[in-house]
Design a protein around this motif. Structure first.
Motif, PDB file in Angstrom:
ATOM      1  N   PHE A   1      36.855  42.816  37.165  1.00 12.24           N
ATOM      2  CA  PHE A   1      38.148  43.371  37.551  1.00 12.24           C
ATOM      3  C   PHE A   1      38.068  44.887  37.569  1.00 12.24           C
ATOM      4  O   PHE A   1      37.306  45.501  36.811  1.00 12.24           O
ATOM      5  N   SER A   2      38.903  45.472  38.420  1.00 12.04           N
ATOM      6  CA  SER A   2      39.077  46.916  38.406  1.00 12.04           C
ATOM      7  C   SER A   2      40.559  47.224  38.498  1.00 12.04           C
ATOM      8  O   SER A   2      41.335  46.449  39.070  1.00 12.04           O
ATOM      9  N   VAL A   3      40.964  48.344  37.894  1.00 10.04           N
ATOM     10  CA  VAL A   3      42.347  48.812  37.932  1.00 10.04           C
ATOM     11  C   VAL A   3      42.344  50.166  38.622  1.00 10.04           C
ATOM     12  O   VAL A   3      41.734  51.123  38.133  1.00 10.04           O
ATOM     13  N   ASP A   4      42.985  50.220  39.786  1.00  9.71           N
ATOM     14  CA  ASP A   4      43.008  51.452  40.588  1.00  9.71           C
ATOM     15  C   ASP A   4      41.592  51.956  40.871  1.00  9.71           C
ATOM     16  O   ASP A   4      41.323  53.156  40.835  1.00  9.71           O
ATOM     17  N   GLY A   5      40.690  51.018  41.105  1.00  9.11           N
ATOM     18  CA  GLY A   5      39.323  51.375  41.456  1.00  9.11           C
ATOM     19  C   GLY A   5      38.394  51.608  40.280  1.00  9.11           C
ATOM     20  O   GLY A   5      37.189  51.792  40.472  1.00  9.11           O
ATOM     21  N   GLN A   6      38.915  51.561  39.051  1.00  5.95           N
ATOM     22  CA  GLN A   6      38.095  51.783  37.864  1.00  5.95           C
ATOM     23  C   GLN A   6      37.747  50.446  37.214  1.00  5.95           C
ATOM     24  O   GLN A   6      38.649  49.721  36.778  1.00  5.95           O
ATOM     25  N   PRO A   7      36.459  50.085  37.120  1.00  2.65           N
ATOM     26  CA  PRO A   7      36.079  48.798  36.519  1.00  2.65           C
ATOM     27  C   PRO A   7      36.506  48.717  35.057  1.00  2.65           C
ATOM     28  O   PRO A   7      36.475  49.715  34.333  1.00  2.65           O
TER      29      PRO A   7
ATOM     30  N   ALA B   1      44.297  45.081  31.169  1.00  3.21           N
ATOM     31  CA  ALA B   1      44.986  46.260  30.636  1.00  3.21           C
ATOM     32  C   ALA B   1      45.429  47.152  31.788  1.00  3.21           C
ATOM     33  O   ALA B   1      44.601  47.667  32.541  1.00  3.21           O
ATOM     34  N   VAL B   2      46.740  47.325  31.928  1.00  2.43           N
ATOM     35  CA  VAL B   2      47.321  48.114  33.014  1.00  2.43           C
ATOM     36  C   VAL B   2      48.131  49.260  32.417  1.00  2.43           C
ATOM     37  O   VAL B   2      48.925  49.036  31.498  1.00  2.43           O
ATOM     38  N   PRO B   3      47.960  50.493  32.901  1.00  4.20           N
ATOM     39  CA  PRO B   3      48.769  51.604  32.379  1.00  4.20           C
ATOM     40  C   PRO B   3      50.257  51.339  32.590  1.00  4.20           C
ATOM     41  O   PRO B   3      50.677  50.949  33.682  1.00  4.20           O
ATOM     42  N   CYS B   4      51.043  51.534  31.549  1.00  4.25           N
ATOM     43  CA  CYS B   4      52.499  51.379  31.650  1.00  4.25           C
ATOM     44  C   CYS B   4      53.091  52.771  31.823  1.00  4.25           C
ATOM     45  O   CYS B   4      53.442  53.433  30.847  1.00  4.25           O
ATOM     46  N   ASP B   5      53.181  53.220  33.077  1.00  2.00           N
ATOM     47  CA  ASP B   5      53.610  54.592  33.347  1.00  2.00           C
ATOM     48  C   ASP B   5      54.688  54.690  34.419  1.00  2.00           C
ATOM     49  O   ASP B   5      54.956  55.763  34.951  1.00  2.00           O
ATOM     50  N   GLY B   6      55.297  53.547  34.768  1.00  3.25           N
ATOM     51  CA  GLY B   6      56.377  53.575  35.744  1.00  3.25           C
ATOM     52  C   GLY B   6      55.916  53.624  37.184  1.00  3.25           C
ATOM     53  O   GLY B   6      56.720  53.905  38.076  1.00  3.25           O
ATOM     54  N   THR B   7      54.634  53.344  37.456  1.00  3.90           N
ATOM     55  CA  THR B   7      54.137  53.361  38.825  1.00  3.90           C
ATOM     56  C   THR B   7      53.434  52.041  39.151  1.00  3.90           C
ATOM     57  O   THR B   7      53.248  51.193  38.278  1.00  3.90           O
ATOM     58  N   ASP B   8      53.046  51.899  40.431  1.00  3.08           N
ATOM     59  CA  ASP B   8      52.312  50.716  40.874  1.00  3.08           C
ATOM     60  C   ASP B   8      50.824  50.892  40.596  1.00  3.08           C
ATOM     61  O   ASP B   8      50.290  51.999  40.680  1.00  3.08           O
ATOM     62  N   HIS B   9      50.155  49.780  40.293  1.00  5.62           N
ATOM     63  CA  HIS B   9      48.710  49.805  40.069  1.00  5.62           C
ATOM     64  C   HIS B   9      48.061  48.650  40.825  1.00  5.62           C
ATOM     65  O   HIS B   9      48.615  47.547  40.883  1.00  5.62           O
ATOM     66  N   LYS B  10      46.893  48.917  41.405  1.00  2.07           N
ATOM     67  CA  LYS B  10      46.168  47.902  42.162  1.00  2.07           C
ATOM     68  C   LYS B  10      45.106  47.271  41.282  1.00  2.07           C
ATOM     69  O   LYS B  10      44.239  47.952  40.744  1.00  2.07           O
ATOM     70  N   ILE B  11      45.184  45.946  41.149  1.00  4.66           N
ATOM     71  CA  ILE B  11      44.223  45.172  40.369  1.00  4.66           C
ATOM     72  C   ILE B  11      43.359  44.386  41.349  1.00  4.66           C
ATOM     73  O   ILE B  11      43.877  43.617  42.152  1.00  4.66           O
ATOM     74  N   THR B  12      42.053  44.588  41.271  1.00  4.45           N
ATOM     75  CA  THR B  12      41.138  43.909  42.192  1.00  4.45           C
ATOM     76  C   THR B  12      40.209  42.992  41.424  1.00  4.45           C
ATOM     77  O   THR B  12      39.581  43.394  40.439  1.00  4.45           O
ATOM     78  N   LEU B  13      40.135  41.732  41.870  1.00  4.61           N
ATOM     79  CA  LEU B  13      39.200  40.745  41.346  1.00  4.61           C
ATOM     80  C   LEU B  13      38.046  40.628  42.333  1.00  4.61           C
ATOM     81  O   LEU B  13      38.270  40.410  43.535  1.00  4.61           O
ATOM     82  N   THR B  14      36.822  40.787  41.852  1.00  3.21           N
ATOM     83  CA  THR B  14      35.639  40.670  42.697  1.00  3.21           C
ATOM     84  C   THR B  14      34.748  39.559  42.165  1.00  3.21           C
ATOM     85  O   THR B  14      34.442  39.528  40.964  1.00  3.21           O
ATOM     86  N   ALA B  15      34.371  38.647  43.036  1.00  5.75           N
ATOM     87  CA  ALA B  15      33.481  37.540  42.669  1.00  5.75           C
ATOM     88  C   ALA B  15      32.142  37.761  43.352  1.00  5.75           C
ATOM     89  O   ALA B  15      32.085  38.008  44.560  1.00  5.75           O
ATOM     90  N   THR B  16      31.062  37.680  42.583  1.00 10.71           N
ATOM     91  CA  THR B  16      29.729  37.896  43.129  1.00 10.71           C
ATOM     92  C   THR B  16      28.864  36.661  42.929  1.00 10.71           C
ATOM     93  O   THR B  16      29.088  35.851  42.027  1.00 10.71           O
ATOM     94  N   GLY B  17      27.861  36.524  43.790  1.00 15.01           N
ATOM     95  CA  GLY B  17      26.937  35.391  43.725  1.00 15.01           C
ATOM     96  C   GLY B  17      25.911  35.542  44.814  1.00 15.01           C
ATOM     97  O   GLY B  17      25.472  36.653  45.124  1.00 15.01           O
ATOM     98  N   THR B  18      25.577  34.431  45.451  1.00 12.39           N
ATOM     99  CA  THR B  18      24.628  34.463  46.557  1.00 12.39           C
ATOM    100  C   THR B  18      25.386  34.723  47.852  1.00 12.39           C
ATOM    101  O   THR B  18      26.271  33.968  48.226  1.00 12.39           O
ATOM    102  N   GLY B  19      25.049  35.809  48.524  1.00 11.15           N
ATOM    103  CA  GLY B  19      25.766  36.180  49.739  1.00 11.15           C
ATOM    104  C   GLY B  19      26.758  37.291  49.463  1.00 11.15           C
ATOM    105  O   GLY B  19      26.808  37.854  48.366  1.00 11.15           O
ATOM    106  N   PRO B  20      27.585  37.625  50.461  1.00 10.91           N
ATOM    107  CA  PRO B  20      28.550  38.723  50.308  1.00 10.91           C
ATOM    108  C   PRO B  20      29.539  38.453  49.186  1.00 10.91           C
ATOM    109  O   PRO B  20      29.976  37.321  48.974  1.00 10.91           O
ATOM    110  N   ALA B  21      29.914  39.509  48.460  1.00  7.40           N
ATOM    111  CA  ALA B  21      30.909  39.375  47.401  1.00  7.40           C
ATOM    112  C   ALA B  21      32.283  39.138  48.011  1.00  7.40           C
ATOM    113  O   ALA B  21      32.566  39.545  49.145  1.00  7.40           O
ATOM    114  N   ALA B  22      33.154  38.458  47.256  1.00  3.18           N
ATOM    115  CA  ALA B  22      34.543  38.232  47.667  1.00  3.18           C
ATOM    116  C   ALA B  22      35.446  39.071  46.791  1.00  3.18           C
ATOM    117  O   ALA B  22      35.199  39.219  45.590  1.00  3.18           O
ATOM    118  N   ALA B  23      36.492  39.627  47.372  1.00  7.25           N
ATOM    119  CA  ALA B  23      37.424  40.458  46.607  1.00  7.25           C
ATOM    120  C   ALA B  23      38.851  40.152  47.021  1.00  7.25           C
ATOM    121  O   ALA B  23      39.120  39.842  48.187  1.00  7.25           O
TER     122      ALA B  23
END
Length: 223
Positions: free
Chosen positions: A144-150, A166-188
């Motif tokens: 996982f990454s939060v705002d681009g930070q793993p 863990a997401v910063p509680c600062d009154g703004t929006d945050h992007k959470i990205t799940l990335t799955a890796t294995g054989t072949g291209p990763a999925a996000a």
């Protein structure tokens, strides 16, 4: 499982986006995809939509609360869609992530079949532990990454399961990205978590035996 925190009441004239829902994963063809959305606001005189920071041309024609379609590029990438509400007391905005897919993944490549998180969290500041649930196929690891930070603990997450992000509680929006890796291209796949800092003072309690500090845990909705 702890209960979701209760949102602090808004002032009578404050412009508020009370709900904003989108379909987060879209399989499409062509150059654009019309993504259905539903929203409601309070004390707003107008609303507009933005895609990746650019205003949507038809935004002026949207009702302050209702449903409609927003055109999102169909390019196999993720896009940020923001709802901006304007009223006499100011503006309020909430963002959501839309992931577009215009080609099936290669056979045997990692695939994210479900990824759920709570979209709106009210928390007392600092960091909110937001619960997430996900299901993958053909994945050997997820992170996982939060705002681009793993996340430092990303390597400990199962390829299918649940965990707290863990997401910063600062009154703004945050992007959470799940990335799955294995054989072949990763999925996000990405989700947006909109945080609201609670202004309600904490209720004092009588001292008891020593316990570990409590954490705020948000429960994901089911899509």
């Amino acid at each position: 499982m702890t209960a979701s925190p209760t949102a602090a009441p808004a002032t009578s004239t404050e412009t508020v986006v009370t709900s904003f829902s989108v379909i987060p994963d879209v399989t499409c063809s062509g150059t654009t995809s019309a993504v259905p959305m539903a929203w409601s606001t309070r004390n707003a005189q107008s609303v507009e939509f933005q895609v990746d920071g650019a205003p949507v041309t038809a935004g002026a024609g949207y009702a302050v609360s209702g449903t409609g379609n927003v055109l999102v590029p169909c390019d196999g990438k993720e896009h940020e869609v923001a709802l901006v509400a304007a009223g006499t007391s100011g503006r309020a905005s909430v963002s959501r992530q839309v992931n577009t897919f215009n080609a099936p993944p290669p056979v045997g490549a990692p695939l994210i079949t479900r990824f759920s998180m709570l979209e709106d969290v009210t928390c007392p500041g600092g960091t909110a532990e937001v619960a997430a649930a996900w299901v993958t196929q053909n994945a050997q690891a997820v992170n996982f990454s939060v705002d681009g930070q793993p996340l430092p603990a990303a390597a400990g997450f199962p390829t299918t399961g649940t965990g707290n992000i863990a997401v910063p509680c600062d009154g703004t929006d945050h992007k959470i990205t799940l990335t799955a890796t294995g054989t072949g291209p990763a999925a996000a796949s990405s989700r947006s978590v909109n945080t609201t800092v609670s202004t309600s003072p904490a209720t004092p309690t009588a001292p008891t035996s020593a316990t570990s500090p409590a954490s705020v845990t948000a429960v994901p909705t089911t899509r």
